[in-house]
Design a protein around this motif. Structure first.
Motif, PDB file in Angstrom:
ATOM      1  N   GLU A   1       0.857  -1.191   0.000  1.00  0.00           N
ATOM      2  CA  GLU A   1       0.000   0.000   0.000  1.00  0.00           C
ATOM      3  C   GLU A   1       0.880   1.224   0.000  1.00  0.00           C
ATOM      4  O   GLU A   1       1.967   1.193   0.590  1.00  0.00           O
ATOM      5  CB  GLU A   1      -0.885   0.035   1.258  1.00  0.00           C
ATOM      6  CG  GLU A   1      -1.912  -1.062   1.341  1.00  0.00           C
ATOM      7  CD  GLU A   1      -2.721  -0.935   2.634  1.00  0.00           C
ATOM      8  OE1 GLU A   1      -3.121   0.189   2.969  1.00  0.00           O
ATOM      9  OE2 GLU A   1      -2.918  -1.956   3.283  1.00  0.00           O
ATOM     10  N   PRO A   2       0.472   2.309  -0.594  1.00  0.00           N
ATOM     11  CA  PRO A   2      -0.766   2.561  -1.317  1.00  0.00           C
ATOM     12  C   PRO A   2      -0.744   1.906  -2.694  1.00  0.00           C
ATOM     13  O   PRO A   2       0.316   1.504  -3.187  1.00  0.00           O
ATOM     14  CB  PRO A   2      -0.805   4.088  -1.440  1.00  0.00           C
ATOM     15  CG  PRO A   2       0.626   4.499  -1.422  1.00  0.00           C
ATOM     16  CD  PRO A   2       1.328   3.489  -0.555  1.00  0.00           C
ATOM     17  N   GLN A   3      -1.887   1.831  -3.286  1.00  0.00           N
ATOM     18  CA  GLN A   3      -2.051   1.127  -4.553  1.00  0.00           C
ATOM     19  C   GLN A   3      -1.176   1.717  -5.660  1.00  0.00           C
ATOM     20  O   GLN A   3      -0.723   0.994  -6.537  1.00  0.00           O
ATOM     21  CB  GLN A   3      -3.519   1.150  -4.972  1.00  0.00           C
ATOM     22  CG  GLN A   3      -3.831   0.254  -6.135  1.00  0.00           C
ATOM     23  CD  GLN A   3      -5.314   0.200  -6.428  1.00  0.00           C
ATOM     24  OE1 GLN A   3      -6.084   1.004  -5.943  1.00  0.00           O
ATOM     25  NE2 GLN A   3      -5.707  -0.770  -7.238  1.00  0.00           N
ATOM     26  N   THR A   4      -0.889   3.007  -5.582  1.00  0.00           N
ATOM     27  CA  THR A   4      -0.090   3.649  -6.638  1.00  0.00           C
ATOM     28  C   THR A   4       1.341   3.119  -6.715  1.00  0.00           C
ATOM     29  O   THR A   4       1.968   3.197  -7.771  1.00  0.00           O
ATOM     30  CB  THR A   4      -0.041   5.184  -6.433  1.00  0.00           C
ATOM     31  OG1 THR A   4       0.424   5.457  -5.105  1.00  0.00           O
ATOM     32  CG2 THR A   4      -1.405   5.806  -6.637  1.00  0.00           C
ATOM     33  N   ILE A   5       1.871   2.573  -5.642  1.00  0.00           N
ATOM     34  CA  ILE A   5       3.232   2.012  -5.664  1.00  0.00           C
ATOM     35  C   ILE A   5       3.252   0.536  -5.279  1.00  0.00           C
ATOM     36  O   ILE A   5       4.318  -0.043  -5.070  1.00  0.00           O
ATOM     37  CB  ILE A   5       4.196   2.819  -4.768  1.00  0.00           C
ATOM     38  CG1 ILE A   5       3.738   2.823  -3.312  1.00  0.00           C
ATOM     39  CG2 ILE A   5       4.385   4.226  -5.303  1.00  0.00           C
ATOM     40  CD1 ILE A   5       4.755   3.428  -2.349  1.00  0.00           C
ATOM     41  N   GLU A   6       2.074  -0.059  -5.207  1.00  0.00           N
ATOM     42  CA  GLU A   6       1.954  -1.483  -4.850  1.00  0.00           C
ATOM     43  C   GLU A   6       2.766  -2.340  -5.829  1.00  0.00           C
ATOM     44  O   GLU A   6       2.780  -2.088  -7.024  1.00  0.00           O
ATOM     45  CB  GLU A   6       0.477  -1.879  -4.903  1.00  0.00           C
ATOM     46  CG  GLU A   6       0.212  -3.321  -4.578  1.00  0.00           C
ATOM     47  CD  GLU A   6      -1.277  -3.645  -4.672  1.00  0.00           C
ATOM     48  OE1 GLU A   6      -1.665  -4.648  -4.084  1.00  0.00           O
ATOM     49  OE2 GLU A   6      -2.021  -2.901  -5.324  1.00  0.00           O
ATOM     50  N   GLY A   7       3.475  -3.318  -5.274  1.00  0.00           N
ATOM     51  CA  GLY A   7       4.241  -4.251  -6.091  1.00  0.00           C
ATOM     52  C   GLY A   7       5.706  -3.902  -6.232  1.00  0.00           C
ATOM     53  O   GLY A   7       6.491  -4.726  -6.697  1.00  0.00           O
ATOM     54  N   ILE A   8       6.099  -2.695  -5.856  1.00  0.00           N
ATOM     55  CA  ILE A   8       7.523  -2.359  -5.887  1.00  0.00           C
ATOM     56  C   ILE A   8       8.223  -3.239  -4.856  1.00  0.00           C
ATOM     57  O   ILE A   8       7.761  -3.390  -3.727  1.00  0.00           O
ATOM     58  CB  ILE A   8       7.755  -0.864  -5.583  1.00  0.00           C
ATOM     59  CG1 ILE A   8       7.230  -0.013  -6.732  1.00  0.00           C
ATOM     60  CG2 ILE A   8       9.234  -0.585  -5.323  1.00  0.00           C
ATOM     61  CD1 ILE A   8       7.347   1.483  -6.496  1.00  0.00           C
ATOM     62  N   THR A   9       9.313  -3.834  -5.253  1.00  0.00           N
ATOM     63  CA  THR A   9      10.071  -4.683  -4.341  1.00  0.00           C
ATOM     64  C   THR A   9      11.431  -4.049  -4.094  1.00  0.00           C
ATOM     65  O   THR A   9      11.881  -3.172  -4.846  1.00  0.00           O
ATOM     66  CB  THR A   9      10.270  -6.102  -4.918  1.00  0.00           C
ATOM     67  OG1 THR A   9      11.009  -6.009  -6.133  1.00  0.00           O
ATOM     68  CG2 THR A   9       8.943  -6.782  -5.158  1.00  0.00           C
ATOM     69  N   GLY A  10      12.071  -4.497  -3.049  1.00  0.00           N
ATOM     70  CA  GLY A  10      13.385  -3.965  -2.742  1.00  0.00           C
ATOM     71  C   GLY A  10      14.114  -4.818  -1.743  1.00  0.00           C
ATOM     72  O   GLY A  10      13.555  -5.764  -1.177  1.00  0.00           O
ATOM     73  N   SER A  11      15.362  -4.476  -1.544  1.00  0.00           N
ATOM     74  CA  SER A  11      16.165  -5.132  -0.518  1.00  0.00           C
ATOM     75  C   SER A  11      17.075  -4.085   0.094  1.00  0.00           C
ATOM     76  O   SER A  11      17.437  -3.098  -0.542  1.00  0.00           O
ATOM     77  CB  SER A  11      16.968  -6.300  -1.087  1.00  0.00           C
ATOM     78  OG  SER A  11      17.923  -5.835  -2.009  1.00  0.00           O
TER      79      SER A  11
END
Length: 186
Positions: free
Chosen positions: A75-85
């Motif tokens: 969340e929020p939906q506008t950046i949902e799915g961004i992954t990182g480490s």
């Protein structure tokens, strides 16, 4: 007479050396559970308050027991799915199949994406400064340093020793708050 007084004082001091206060024991048990497992996973609702604006977002997190934390923004939906480490070496964000390296500190401020990692870092290796009890929970205060910056992490654990909430104090201000859900050791 003075010799006996000195002997009694030394004996009293030695009797107190073998035990830790109950809260410190809880903090050490939490750290031990982390190291004996393969790490931990949890969901975090992060609130970043920089004074002039507040950012709120959700993350699924998984940390190994050597210092790397992987996350997915939920969340929020506008950046949902961004992954990182994030690790001691820095951070990496991935979106639209593109990887972007980033510095965890920008203009002397900690970026919100590393909040869960700072919490896990303090749990792993921070100095246990204080433990206090409140009802069924305990608050553990850790002091730590990252890139020559001192910070403090407060973690609230429940009666089973599971982290429930956390706050990160950076440069004397509480700027990051984490509400933790489904915290498990893996």
């Amino acid at each position: 007479m003075r010799v006996w007084l000195v002997v009694v004082i030394v004996l009293i001091q030695l009797c107190g050396c073998g035990s830790q206060p109950e809260g410190v024991s809880d903090a050490m048990k939490l750290r031990e559970r982390y190291y004996k497992s393969g790490g931990c996973q949890f969901q975090a609702n992060v609130s970043a308050d920089y004074g002039d604006c507040v950012y709120i977002f959700g993350m699924d997190c998984r940390a190994d027991n050597v210092g790397t934390l992987d996350f997915t923004v939920t969340e929020p939906q506008t950046i949902e799915g961004i992954t990182g480490s994030v690790s001691d070496e820095g951070g990496k964000l991935t979106f639209d199949d593109k990887a972007v390296l980033y510095e965890p500190l920008a203009d002397g401020q900690v970026i919100p994406a590393i909040a869960p990692w700072l919490m896990v870092r303090a749990l792993r290796s921070g100095y246990i400064k204080a433990v206090s009890a409140s009802g069924q929970s305990r608050q553990i205060t850790f002091d730590d340093t990252y890139q020559s910056e001192n910070f403090q992490v407060l973690i609230w654990i429940d009666q089973d020793g599971i982290p429930q909430n956390s706050e990160i104090v950076w440069q004397g201000r509480r700027i990051l708050t984490l509400e933790l859900k489904n915290f498990t050791f893996v």
